[in-house]
Design an enzyme around this catalytic site. Structure first.
Site, mmCIF file in Angstrom:
data_model
loop_
_atom_site.group_PDB
_atom_site.id
_atom_site.type_symbol
_atom_site.label_atom_id
_atom_site.label_comp_id
_atom_site.label_asym_id
_atom_site.label_seq_id
_atom_site.Cartn_x
_atom_site.Cartn_y
_atom_site.Cartn_z
ATOM 1 N N ALA A 129 0.508 3.765 7.064
ATOM 2 C CA ALA A 129 0.593 5.352 7.314
ATOM 3 C C ALA A 129 -0.676 6.160 7.619
ATOM 4 O O ALA A 129 -0.577 7.312 7.900
ATOM 5 C CB ALA A 129 1.311 5.873 6.200
ATOM 6 N N ASN A 182 0.745 -1.210 0.088
ATOM 7 C CA ASN A 182 0.093 -0.137 -0.093
ATOM 8 C C ASN A 182 0.870 1.088 0.037
ATOM 9 O O ASN A 182 1.067 1.867 -0.951
ATOM 10 C CB ASN A 182 -0.959 0.118 1.239
ATOM 11 C CG ASN A 182 -2.051 0.984 0.959
ATOM 12 O OD1 ASN A 182 -1.982 1.972 0.631
ATOM 13 N ND2 ASN A 182 -3.283 0.628 1.569
ATOM 14 N N ASP A 183 1.517 1.636 1.206
ATOM 15 C CA ASP A 183 2.202 2.894 1.335
ATOM 16 C C ASP A 183 3.310 3.023 0.259
ATOM 17 O O ASP A 183 3.840 3.906 0.024
ATOM 18 C CB ASP A 183 2.544 3.046 2.786
ATOM 19 C CG ASP A 183 1.343 3.257 3.626
ATOM 20 O OD1 ASP A 183 0.301 3.851 3.137
ATOM 21 O OD2 ASP A 183 1.657 2.579 4.676
ATOM 22 N N THR A 184 4.171 1.624 0.056
ATOM 23 C CA THR A 184 5.176 1.583 -0.552
ATOM 24 C C THR A 184 4.878 1.707 -2.109
ATOM 25 O O THR A 184 5.879 1.905 -2.853
ATOM 26 C CB THR A 184 6.058 0.269 -0.440
ATOM 27 O OG1 THR A 184 5.030 -0.472 -0.690
ATOM 28 C CG2 THR A 184 6.425 0.053 0.931
#
Length: 461
Positions: free
Chosen positions: A428, A387-389
């Protein structure tokens, strides 16, 4: 043979084995050897300690070892791979607490006999300060990783000023205890301030920074052990603590560089404090989705596929199914690579370990800076639980709380397939605009089951 000579020989051999273990951990090919080497080194260190002349009774030692085994064995065998970051954090807490308690015992034993300002008192105060603050900081990190407490940063007015005041008060108390050893009434205050500072140190740090925090806490624990070695005149503790402290520090530096963060940001910043809105609002936006039956032909016709694993793959324990998918695509002549973000998952190397467990060739794992130039020519970017990456807001939105963090540029692939349970935000706590791109197709469902379905559909084709 002199007992002390045997002890020092065991310590020397253990130190050499720990150095070799650290060196061999630098390569996947020698990682197993490194672990075995470290285990033998620790065995030698424990045996050497137990035969020291100052061990006068083995009854309590045996009881402590049995209790430790009863706690540690289930932690090692029953915890899933997804919980390794939490286990690492709580292990830091136990180790740091042990260091702090040993320091406290040594203070009460030695303080009345030591001259003011002696080196041993300096070492004891440093050891206890680092030990106790690392203990509570690690407990908070564990609670955040386990989501017992909110993963978002916990901020309040005047927080940094309060942190500085508490840390200063702890240092002043330590100074009084060093130069006025008889002022033992300050000792509980010093311990309390150290424990409190550890809590305040980590609560303002968001979940996305936890991998770096774990590495930094590992460094603190190592430095505390090294300081204890100076206090106890134990060369093995000095060496091992220094190895642990420096390796943890270097790893934390690498992680900060990977996330485009500085130590001051990690320690005092509120990373992720601008959390995403409620999930219902996110799901009102239109997304494109497809089933495994529809996705399989797209994968079959691709000439290149980049698989991007994340924490969702770890939670679903889907690494073996992902390996099967990789093998099937390779058999069809499709070029398959795995894009590994340095902070994918909840700790450094999380994805590497999972994929190695599933026997994915290590040369198929490509680092972020090497895979990004290939993404525009990639036919399919298959995101499994990340997701965040892969969040392009880090690259495109200067106001995003992850602005500047390097990402895997999955959105530049010709087709992006994202395997995900739903539209919830990542660790995050922010939205990901890639879900709504025209070239993105969502494959909603459990990562393991969806990957199994993809393999089945591909086999039928």
């Amino acid at each position: 043979m002199d007992t002390e000579l045997i002890v020092q020989g065991a310590y020397l051999a253990a130190s050499a084995l720990f150095v070799l273990a650290l060196m061999w951990m630098s390569s996947p090919k020698t990682a197993r050897r490194a672990v075995r080497c470290g285990e033998v080194g620790m065995l030698l260190a424990v045996v050497g300690t137990l035969i020291r002349h100052d061990v006068v009774s083995y009854d309590l030692v045996l009881i402590a070892m049995l209790i430790g085994t009863a706690v540690g064995a289930p932690m090692a065998y029953l915890m899933p791979m997804t919980a390794i970051p939490q286990r690492t954090a709580i292990s830091h807490a136990f180790g740091a607490l042990a260091v702090g308690l040993i320091g406290a015992a040594e203070y009460y034993k030695l303080a009345p006999t030591l001259p003011p300002g002696s080196f041993v008192l300096w070492a004891l105060m440093l050891e206890m300060l680092l030990g106790f603050l690392t203990c509570t900081a690690s407990v908070i990190a564990f609670a955040k990783l386990q989501e017992i407490m909110p993963t978002r940063p916990i901020m309040f007015a005047g927080q940094r000023v309060l942190n500085v005041l508490i840390f200063a008060a702890a240092l002043i108390s330590a100074g009084m205890l060093i130069f006025v050893p008889t002022s033992s009434q300050l000792f509980p205050l010093f311990i309390g301030l150290s424990l409190l500072f550890g809590v305040l140190l980590v609560i303002p740090i968001g979940g996305a920074d936890m991998p770096t925090v774990i590495a930094l806490l590992n460094s603190y624990a190592g430095l505390a052990a090294s300081a204890m070695g100076f206090a106890l005149d134990n060369k093995l503790l000095i060496i091992v603590g220094a190895l642990d402290g420096t390796s943890g520090f270097i790893l934390a530096v690498i992680m900060c560089k990977a996330m485009n963060r500085s130590f001051s940001n990690v320690l005092f910043g509120g990373f992720g404090q601008l959390a995403a809105g409620p999930a219902g609002k996110v799901e009102e936006r239109p997304v494109r989705s497809m089933s495994a039956e529809e996705a399989a032909p797209v994968l079959e016709l691709a000439s290149s596929v980049v698989i991007i694993p994340g924490y969702g793959m770890a939670v679903a324990q889907a690494q073996h199914r992902v390996a099967e998918l990789y093998e099937h695509l390779e058999e069809q002549g499709i070029d398959v690579k795995f894009a590994i973000h340095p902070v994918a998952g909840r700790m450094p190397g999380h994805m590497n370990v999972l994929l190695a467990e599933a026997d994915v060739p290590y040369d198929k794992l490509v680092e972020l800076e090497d895979i990004n130039p290939e993404m525009p020519q990639t036919d399919v970017a298959l995101v499994i639980g990340a997701n965040d990456t892969i969040n392009p807001a880090a690259r495109d939105d200067p106001n995003s709380v992850i602005a500047g963090m390097p990402i895997i540029e999955a959105d530049k692939a010709k087709t992006v397939m994202i395997v995900k349970r739903g539209m919830s935000a990542g660790f995050a706590g922010i939205d990901n605009p890639i879900y709504f791109n025209e070239n993105t197709q969502m494959l909603f469902g459990d990562a393991k089951k969806m990957t199994e379905q993809l393999v089945k559909e591909l086999q039928e084709l």
